[in-house]
Design a protein around this motif. Structure first.
Motif, PDB file in Angstrom:
ATOM      1  N   ARG A  40      23.448  57.605  27.860  1.00 34.15           N
ATOM      2  CA  ARG A  40      22.455  58.309  28.673  1.00 34.15           C
ATOM      3  C   ARG A  40      21.524  57.330  29.363  1.00 34.15           C
ATOM      4  N   ILE A  41      21.185  56.243  28.700  1.00 30.68           N
ATOM      5  CA  ILE A  41      20.293  55.232  29.262  1.00 30.68           C
ATOM      6  C   ILE A  41      21.121  54.003  29.589  1.00 30.68           C
ATOM      7  N   TRP A  42      21.026  53.556  30.849  1.00 32.61           N
ATOM      8  CA  TRP A  42      21.768  52.362  31.235  1.00 32.61           C
ATOM      9  C   TRP A  42      20.949  51.561  32.206  1.00 32.61           C
ATOM     10  N   PRO A  43      20.829  50.287  32.143  1.00 30.94           N
ATOM     11  CA  PRO A  43      21.381  49.420  31.105  1.00 30.94           C
ATOM     12  C   PRO A  43      20.647  49.606  29.782  1.00 30.94           C
ATOM     13  N   PRO A  44      21.248  49.178  28.692  1.00 35.19           N
ATOM     14  CA  PRO A  44      20.639  49.356  27.373  1.00 35.19           C
ATOM     15  C   PRO A  44      19.248  48.738  27.286  1.00 35.19           C
ATOM     16  N   ALA A  45      18.329  49.492  26.717  1.00 35.33           N
ATOM     17  CA  ALA A  45      16.965  48.997  26.492  1.00 35.33           C
ATOM     18  C   ALA A  45      16.562  49.390  25.073  1.00 35.33           C
ATOM     19  N   LEU A  46      16.519  48.410  24.196  1.00 38.43           N
ATOM     20  CA  LEU A  46      16.193  48.662  22.799  1.00 38.43           C
ATOM     21  C   LEU A  46      14.689  48.685  22.592  1.00 38.43           C
ATOM     22  N   ASP A  47      14.231  49.544  21.714  1.00 37.93           N
ATOM     23  CA  ASP A  47      12.815  49.597  21.340  1.00 37.93           C
ATOM     24  C   ASP A  47      12.687  48.916  19.982  1.00 37.93           C
ATOM     25  N   TRP A  48      12.270  47.665  19.987  1.00 33.38           N
ATOM     26  CA  TRP A  48      12.141  46.892  18.759  1.00 33.38           C
ATOM     27  C   TRP A  48      10.680  46.626  18.435  1.00 33.38           C
ATOM     28  N   ARG A  49       9.789  47.584  18.726  1.00 29.71           N
ATOM     29  CA  ARG A  49       8.372  47.399  18.424  1.00 29.71           C
ATOM     30  C   ARG A  49       8.061  47.571  16.940  1.00 29.71           C
ATOM     31  N   ALA A  50       8.935  48.210  16.196  1.00 27.31           N
ATOM     32  CA  ALA A  50       8.706  48.441  14.764  1.00 27.31           C
ATOM     33  C   ALA A  50       8.683  47.112  14.006  1.00 27.31           C
ATOM     34  N   SER A  51       7.867  47.048  12.982  1.00 26.89           N
ATOM     35  CA  SER A  51       7.732  45.814  12.203  1.00 26.89           C
ATOM     36  C   SER A  51       9.019  45.452  11.463  1.00 26.89           C
ATOM     37  N   THR A  52       9.930  46.393  11.321  1.00 30.19           N
ATOM     38  CA  THR A  52      11.199  46.111  10.636  1.00 30.19           C
ATOM     39  C   THR A  52      12.080  45.154  11.433  1.00 30.19           C
ATOM     40  N   HIS A  53      11.738  44.925  12.687  1.00 29.76           N
ATOM     41  CA  HIS A  53      12.528  44.015  13.523  1.00 29.76           C
ATOM     42  C   HIS A  53      11.979  42.592  13.507  1.00 29.76           C
ATOM     43  N   TRP A  54      11.026  42.310  12.637  1.00 26.60           N
ATOM     44  CA  TRP A  54      10.450  40.968  12.544  1.00 26.60           C
ATOM     45  C   TRP A  54      10.803  40.371  11.192  1.00 26.60           C
ATOM     46  N   ASP A  55      11.288  39.151  11.190  1.00 28.51           N
ATOM     47  CA  ASP A  55      11.676  38.463   9.957  1.00 28.51           C
ATOM     48  C   ASP A  55      10.450  37.719   9.404  1.00 28.51           C
ATOM     49  N   TYR A  56       9.654  38.417   8.612  1.00 27.25           N
ATOM     50  CA  TYR A  56       8.413  37.845   8.073  1.00 27.25           C
ATOM     51  C   TYR A  56       8.687  36.655   7.156  1.00 27.25           C
ATOM     52  N   ASP A  57       9.745  36.722   6.367  1.00 27.05           N
ATOM     53  CA  ASP A  57      10.070  35.617   5.448  1.00 27.05           C
ATOM     54  C   ASP A  57      10.388  34.344   6.227  1.00 27.05           C
ATOM     55  N   ALA A  58      11.210  34.451   7.240  1.00 29.34           N
ATOM     56  CA  ALA A  58      11.574  33.279   8.034  1.00 29.34           C
ATOM     57  C   ALA A  58      10.358  32.744   8.787  1.00 29.34           C
ATOM     58  N   ALA A  59       9.499  33.634   9.240  1.00 32.49           N
ATOM     59  CA  ALA A  59       8.297  33.197   9.957  1.00 32.49           C
ATOM     60  C   ALA A  59       7.350  32.460   9.013  1.00 32.49           C
ATOM     61  N   ALA A  60       7.198  32.967   7.794  1.00 30.12           N
ATOM     62  CA  ALA A  60       6.299  32.339   6.823  1.00 30.12           C
ATOM     63  C   ALA A  60       6.784  30.945   6.440  1.00 30.12           C
ATOM     64  N   SER A  65      16.198  32.703  15.598  1.00 31.62           N
ATOM     65  CA  SER A  65      15.584  33.985  15.938  1.00 31.62           C
ATOM     66  C   SER A  65      14.713  34.489  14.795  1.00 31.62           C
ATOM     67  N   LEU A  66      13.541  34.985  15.139  1.00 30.09           N
ATOM     68  CA  LEU A  66      12.670  35.636  14.152  1.00 30.09           C
ATOM     69  C   LEU A  66      12.790  37.152  14.236  1.00 30.09           C
ATOM     70  N   LEU A  67      13.657  37.632  15.119  1.00 29.85           N
ATOM     71  CA  LEU A  67      13.874  39.072  15.256  1.00 29.85           C
ATOM     72  C   LEU A  67      15.080  39.493  14.428  1.00 29.85           C
ATOM     73  N   LEU A  68      15.067  40.755  14.012  1.00 24.19           N
ATOM     74  CA  LEU A  68      16.156  41.319  13.207  1.00 24.19           C
ATOM     75  C   LEU A  68      16.722  42.560  13.888  1.00 24.19           C
ATOM     76  N   SER A  69      18.022  42.746  13.774  1.00 24.09           N
ATOM     77  CA  SER A  69      18.663  43.957  14.280  1.00 24.09           C
ATOM     78  C   SER A  69      18.326  45.128  13.355  1.00 24.09           C
ATOM     79  N   ASP A  70      18.785  46.313  13.716  1.00 23.86           N
ATOM     80  CA  ASP A  70      18.582  47.490  12.856  1.00 23.86           C
ATOM     81  C   ASP A  70      19.194  47.287  11.480  1.00 23.86           C
ATOM     82  N   ASP A  71      20.254  46.478  11.405  1.00 27.10           N
ATOM     83  CA  ASP A  71      20.936  46.218  10.138  1.00 27.10           C
ATOM     84  C   ASP A  71      20.325  45.050   9.364  1.00 27.10           C
ATOM     85  N   GLY A  72      19.285  44.418   9.924  1.00 27.68           N
ATOM     86  CA  GLY A  72      18.619  43.313   9.242  1.00 27.68           C
ATOM     87  C   GLY A  72      19.220  41.946   9.525  1.00 27.68           C
ATOM     88  N   ALA A  73      20.147  41.868  10.470  1.00 22.67           N
ATOM     89  CA  ALA A  73      20.748  40.583  10.841  1.00 22.67           C
ATOM     90  C   ALA A  73      19.861  39.894  11.873  1.00 22.67           C
TER      91      ALA A  73
END
Length: 97
Positions: free
Chosen positions: A4-24, A38-46
């Motif tokens: 429905r939406i093209w091109p893909p635009a992900l909403d990664w504003r949630a804190s779950t998309h930030w790798d706090y451990d790697a940043a620390a 990368s300090l960002l994480l996918s929905d699956d945590g990768a």
């Protein structure tokens, strides 16, 4: 299935998309798509850059359509619990009867 939406635009504003451990530890993990840190994480945590994920989805429109469908199923709308709204609705029905 078409997206429905093209091109893909992900909403990664949630804190779950930030790798706090790697940043620390100041030790970002490599992105699963491009290999750069990368300090960002996918929905699956990768570890994954948002732009890399969007580019991957652009190359895989069927996967993007499936992602949209799954995302829309998990998004729910809370019904209105405002008592005034309920009274107003009831008054409209009473007038119609």
């Amino acid at each position: 299935m078409s997206p429905r939406i093209w091109p893909p635009a992900l909403d990664w504003r949630a804190s779950t998309h930030w790798d706090y451990d790697a940043a620390a530890m100041d030790a970002p993990r490599p992105c699963v798509l491009c290999g750069h840190p990368s300090l960002l994480l996918s929905d699956d945590g990768a570890p994954c850059h948002k732009t890399c994920a969007e580019a991957w989805f652009e190359q895989h429109p069927d996967a993007w359509a499936a992602y949209e469908a799954r995302r829309d199923r998990t998004t729910s709308v809370t019904p209105t619990t405002n008592p005034q709204a309920i009274e107003t609705d009831n008054a409209l029905f009473d007038q119609a009867a």
